[in-house]
Design a protein around this motif. Structure first.
Motif, PDB file in Angstrom:
ATOM      1  N   GLU A   8      81.923  77.059  69.286  1.00  0.00           N
ATOM      2  CA  GLU A   8      82.503  77.413  70.589  1.00  0.00           C
ATOM      3  C   GLU A   8      83.574  76.507  70.869  1.00  0.00           C
ATOM      4  OE1 GLU A   8      79.365  79.193  73.565  1.00  0.00           O
ATOM      5  OE2 GLU A   8      80.230  77.046  74.329  1.00  0.00           O
ATOM      6  N   GLY A   9      84.557  76.803  71.555  1.00  0.00           N
ATOM      7  CA  GLY A   9      85.504  75.855  72.061  1.00  0.00           C
ATOM      8  C   GLY A   9      86.580  75.875  71.035  1.00  0.00           C
ATOM      9  N   GLY A  10      86.983  77.052  70.688  1.00  0.00           N
ATOM     10  CA  GLY A  10      88.449  77.222  70.149  1.00  0.00           C
ATOM     11  C   GLY A  10      88.319  76.988  68.549  1.00  0.00           C
ATOM     12  N   ILE A  11      87.655  75.795  68.231  1.00  0.00           N
ATOM     13  CA  ILE A  11      87.670  75.718  66.787  1.00  0.00           C
ATOM     14  C   ILE A  11      86.494  76.152  66.058  1.00  0.00           C
ATOM     15  CG2 ILE A  11      87.485  74.005  64.882  1.00  0.00           C
ATOM     16  CD1 ILE A  11      89.043  72.128  66.771  1.00  0.00           C
ATOM     17  N   SER A  12      86.511  77.060  64.857  1.00  0.00           N
ATOM     18  CA  SER A  12      85.349  77.688  64.277  1.00  0.00           C
ATOM     19  C   SER A  12      85.141  77.075  63.085  1.00  0.00           C
ATOM     20  CB  SER A  12      85.877  79.248  63.922  1.00  0.00           C
ATOM     21  OG  SER A  12      86.807  79.015  62.904  1.00  0.00           O
TER      22      SER A  12
ATOM     23  N   TYR B 119      89.457  74.135  57.324  1.00  0.00           N
ATOM     24  CA  TYR B 119      90.596  74.264  56.781  1.00  0.00           C
ATOM     25  C   TYR B 119      91.396  72.898  57.441  1.00  0.00           C
ATOM     26  CZ  TYR B 119      95.551  75.445  56.421  1.00  0.00           C
ATOM     27  OH  TYR B 119      96.947  75.642  56.174  1.00  0.00           O
ATOM     28  N   LEU B 120      91.159  72.662  58.619  1.00  0.00           N
ATOM     29  CA  LEU B 120      91.710  71.385  59.181  1.00  0.00           C
ATOM     30  C   LEU B 120      91.452  70.169  58.488  1.00  0.00           C
ATOM     31  CD1 LEU B 120      91.444  72.653  62.866  1.00  0.00           C
ATOM     32  CD2 LEU B 120      93.662  72.197  61.585  1.00  0.00           C
ATOM     33  N   LYS B 121      90.095  70.223  58.216  1.00  0.00           N
ATOM     34  CA  LYS B 121      89.654  69.164  57.510  1.00  0.00           C
ATOM     35  C   LYS B 121      90.495  68.838  56.101  1.00  0.00           C
ATOM     36  CE  LYS B 121      84.904  68.239  58.585  1.00  0.00           C
ATOM     37  NZ  LYS B 121      84.774  67.040  59.691  1.00  0.00           N
ATOM     38  N   THR B 122      90.617  69.877  55.511  1.00  0.00           N
ATOM     39  CA  THR B 122      91.416  69.748  54.130  1.00  0.00           C
ATOM     40  C   THR B 122      92.845  69.175  54.405  1.00  0.00           C
ATOM     41  OG1 THR B 122      92.167  72.239  54.175  1.00  0.00           O
ATOM     42  CG2 THR B 122      90.176  71.634  52.963  1.00  0.00           C
ATOM     43  N   VAL B 123      93.370  69.637  55.567  1.00  0.00           N
ATOM     44  CA  VAL B 123      94.756  69.379  55.627  1.00  0.00           C
ATOM     45  C   VAL B 123      95.031  67.786  56.551  1.00  0.00           C
ATOM     46  CG1 VAL B 123      95.676  71.641  55.253  1.00  0.00           C
ATOM     47  CG2 VAL B 123      95.104  70.667  57.690  1.00  0.00           C
TER      48      VAL B 123
ATOM     49  N   LYS C 193      85.887  68.991  64.732  1.00  0.00           N
ATOM     50  CA  LYS C 193      84.459  69.326  64.603  1.00  0.00           C
ATOM     51  C   LYS C 193      84.303  70.525  65.539  1.00  0.00           C
ATOM     52  CE  LYS C 193      80.110  67.759  63.422  1.00  0.00           C
ATOM     53  NZ  LYS C 193      79.160  66.955  63.239  1.00  0.00           N
ATOM     54  N   ALA C 194      83.901  71.731  65.126  1.00  0.00           N
ATOM     55  CA  ALA C 194      83.659  72.796  65.878  1.00  0.00           C
ATOM     56  C   ALA C 194      82.599  72.510  66.767  1.00  0.00           C
ATOM     57  CB  ALA C 194      83.343  74.002  65.007  1.00  0.00           C
ATOM     58  N   GLN C 195      82.486  72.961  67.781  1.00  0.00           N
ATOM     59  CA  GLN C 195      80.999  72.630  68.888  1.00  0.00           C
ATOM     60  C   GLN C 195      80.029  73.705  68.417  1.00  0.00           C
ATOM     61  OE1 GLN C 195      82.345  73.055  72.965  1.00  0.00           O
ATOM     62  NE2 GLN C 195      83.504  71.259  72.779  1.00  0.00           N
ATOM     63  N   ARG C 196      78.892  73.174  68.002  1.00  0.00           N
ATOM     64  CA  ARG C 196      77.846  74.020  67.456  1.00  0.00           C
ATOM     65  C   ARG C 196      76.744  74.551  68.367  1.00  0.00           C
ATOM     66  NH1 ARG C 196      80.259  71.536  63.667  1.00  0.00           N
ATOM     67  NH2 ARG C 196      79.422  71.525  61.478  1.00  0.00           N
TER      68      ARG C 196
END
Ligand code: ADP
Length: 632
Positions: A545-549, A555-559, A570-573
């Protein structure tokens, strides 16, 4: 004079090449002619700015001479020529391509056409010759030099006499063997055929002094005689292929022009010809490649089209003519409306170039669309190669090009078993379906295993599989298609009707105590535990939840810049629980009777949910022990 050795690596390469790289021996002639044409391009280009050269385009020609008796075949040009040092360094080391060097040394690197960018072309002469002599005189020198080699054993350079500047490559053709008829390369018919096949579009005349025989009628009673005569024949049509009308050019010719001009092994998926007249007149010949070039994702790859002004090449890859999202397109543009010695700076501002670029962009788009509609198989092939490029195109400049590109996108569909377009998806949507559903993951099989996709498939609804790392960003940029919003299957609120929603809400209230327990047991790991309306056979699933899947998180972690900032993404779990599942009842009982065991159960369920979401377990060993401890 002492023989000089080829550099070691050259020697090996040469042996290899003579034997294997070129299985088609015929192409040696094309290589010699291309080199001659390159040499003329260079001098022609220099003559634009240097009056002392005193030559114009029409003065250049290539000549082929056949001396059958001595088994000699010669290709000559009146181009730039080579000095002694250039002969040694250009022909003495295979991998060093003089053409490349020439280009690097120039102020405006892209400003010249060079057919050969790999330094092996010249050596193809050894496929058919046992000895090659190159005589050359630079355009600005009085000295001529002669380079001789019999192949792998090295070469010699000595001074020689030569009329006029330029280069002559004299090939001593090998004796025939059982397998090879080398003698054919001393037949004018063969030469004529090869030039037409491979070098017809060369812009300079390729001349051959043809020996012919004619019948002379005898006077009065005399018998007719046959006499020999010679005639200078231009073998190539010289009309660049893009200047010819589409109907006249066989498809194979377009294809072979592509592979020769752009040194590509693949077959183009689509050939586009343009002949525009009006505000700005130009002709263009464009190709959609059939494969991703090996250097496509490196800085070596240059976006752009070759730009000719009335048949004279002025720029090798003119970036201004192609938008970034179509950078895979290769091709040639020829116009009279751009001046011959236009500079990079004026080019960028040139109104004509902008008009041409605009037309080209539009045309490529409509051709791709047409391909999608009429030639789906090839379009899908194209999309597998360059779909990612289109997606980056949508993301670039805050979605400026998304309107133009969204109809070129394709995604795998859960109901159609193949790639579908957004338009097709929307056209199939039942009236009461509000959203375009999607799920993301590394591949379709993994997505299919996500528990939260079960219900959508069970209900026969169509779902798109997002399998590229940038897909979710693209969906976010598009926001909607044809007024329908995109909805992730993680979002149960989109999936179920109002009535069902109300039921789920009630269940959440009913089990509030249990959910609080789970939330507490997994504090720091999840944001919340919730009763789900979308689970079928699995007890739990993890959603974001919260915009980041999760996919965006990966992907963002790799860049990310460094580990620290990577850790912050971190995506909200959300842990979703299936109230109909047996495990749920077990958990409920444990919460009341054995809170310790209940806590362990929570952690196991969370681990299971992570695994199903394709997320790593924080501590696999601990997880394993947990599972064991619950078995007994
Ligand atoms: P490529 O043409 O791919 O660069 P080649 O092996 O065919 O490689 O030729 C090596 C170099 O020799 C060329 O780059 C060019 O500098 C030089 N060269 C070959 N043929 C000629 C020619 N006819 N006139 C001038 N230079 C030539």
């Amino acid at each position: 004079m002492a023989k000089k050795q080829f550099k070691a690596e050259s020697k090996r390469l040469l042996e290899l090449m003579i034997d294997s790289i070129y299985t088609n021996k015929d192409i040696f002639l094309r290589e010699m002619i291309s080199n001659a044409s390159d040499a003329e391009d260079k001098l022609c280009y220099m003559a634009l700015t240097d009056d002392t050269i005193g030559m114009s385009r029409d003065d250049f020609y290539i000549r082929i001479d056949i001396d059958k008796e001595n088994r000699l075949l010669t290709v000559s040009d009146n181009g730039v020529g080579m000095s002694k040092e250039e002969l040694e360094s250009n022909l003495g080391t295979i991998a060093r391509s003089g053409s490349l060097k020439f280009r690097d040394g120039m102020e405006k690197k892209e400003d010249i056409d060079i057919i050969g960018q790999f330094g092996v072309g010249f050596y193809s002469a050894f496929m058919v010759s046992d000895k090659v002599t190159v005589m050359s005189k630079r355009y600005d020198s009085q000295e001529a030099w002669c380079w001789t080699s019999s192949g792998v054993d090295g070469y010699q350079v000595s001074e020689c006499e030569k009329d006029g500047h330029g280069t002559s490559v004299v090939m001593h053709i090998k004796e025939d063997t059982e397998d090879d008829n080398f003698g054919q390369y001393l037949e004018q018919y063969t030469i004529q055929t090869l030039v037409r096949r491979y070098s017809d579009y060369i812009r300079y005349p390729i001349k051959l002094l043809m020996k012919r025989t004619r019948r002379v009628e005898g006077e009065n009673d005399e018998k007719p005689r046959y006499e020999d005569y010679t005639e200078d024949v231009t073998l190539n049509s010289m009309v660049p292929i893009w200047q010819r009308n589409k109907g006249e050019v066989p498809k194979e010719d377009y294809d072979s022009f592509y592979s020769e001009k752009f040194l590509r092994p693949d077959k183009p998926l689509r050939v586009i010809t343009m002949n525009a007249e009006g505000l700005v007149s130009f002709r263009a010949l464009l190709y959609v490649p059939g494969e991703v070039p090996y250097d496509y994702y490196t800085t070596e790859y240059k976006r752009g089209l070759q730009l000719y002004s009335s048949g004279v090449l002025i720029m090798d890859s003119c970036e201004e003519l192609l938008p970034e999202h179509f950078r895979f397109v290769k091709g040639v543009v020829d116009t009279q409306d751009v001046s011959l010695n236009i500079s990079r700076e004026t080019l960028q501002k040139s109104r004509q170039v902008k008009v041409i670029a605009g037309n080209i962009e539009k045309r490529i788009r409509s051709e791709l669309k047409k391909m999608m509609d009429e030639d789906r198989e090839n379009y899908e092939k194209f999309f597998r190669c360059f779909g990612l490029q289109l997606k980056y195109g949508i993301l670039a400049s805050y979605g400026a090009a998304s309107e133009d590109l969204k109809d070129l996108l394709m995604y795998h569909s859960s109901t159609q078993g193949g790639l579908v377009t957004l338009r097709e998806y929307v056209s199939r949507m039942p009236e009461d379906q509000k959203y375009i559903y999607y799920a993301s993951g590394d591949d379709t099989a993994r997505i299919d295993r996500l528990p939260q996709t079960e219900v959508i498939k069970q209900r026969g609804m169509e779902m798109l599989y997002l399998t590229d790392s940038v897909d979710e960003f693209v969906i976010q940029t598009l926001r909607e298609y044809d007024n329908r919003q995109f909805k992730s299957v993680n979002d149960d609120d989109g999936l179920v009707g109002d009535e069902e929603k109300e039921k789920v809400k009630q269940k959440n209230e009913k089990h509030k105590q249990l959910l609080d327990f789970v939330g507490k047991a997994l504090e720091g790991k999840i944001k919340e535990a919730r009763i789900s309306g979308q689970l079928v056979s699995q007890p739990v699933c993890l959603t974001a939840e919260g915009g980041i899947s999760f996919e965006m998180e990966k992907y963002l972690k790799t860049v990310a810049r460094d580990e620290e900032s990577a850790g912050q993404i971190k995506a909200q779990r959300i842990l979703q629980l299936n109230p109909e599942h047996e495990v749920f009842a077990k958990l409920e009982a444990a919460v009341n009777e054995d809170p310790d065991r209940a806590e362990k159960l929570c952690r196991v369920l969370y681990g299971q949910a992570c695994l199903m979401a394709d997320l790593p377990l924080e501590d696999p060993a601990e997880f394993s022990q947990l599972v064991s401890s619950l078995i007994f």
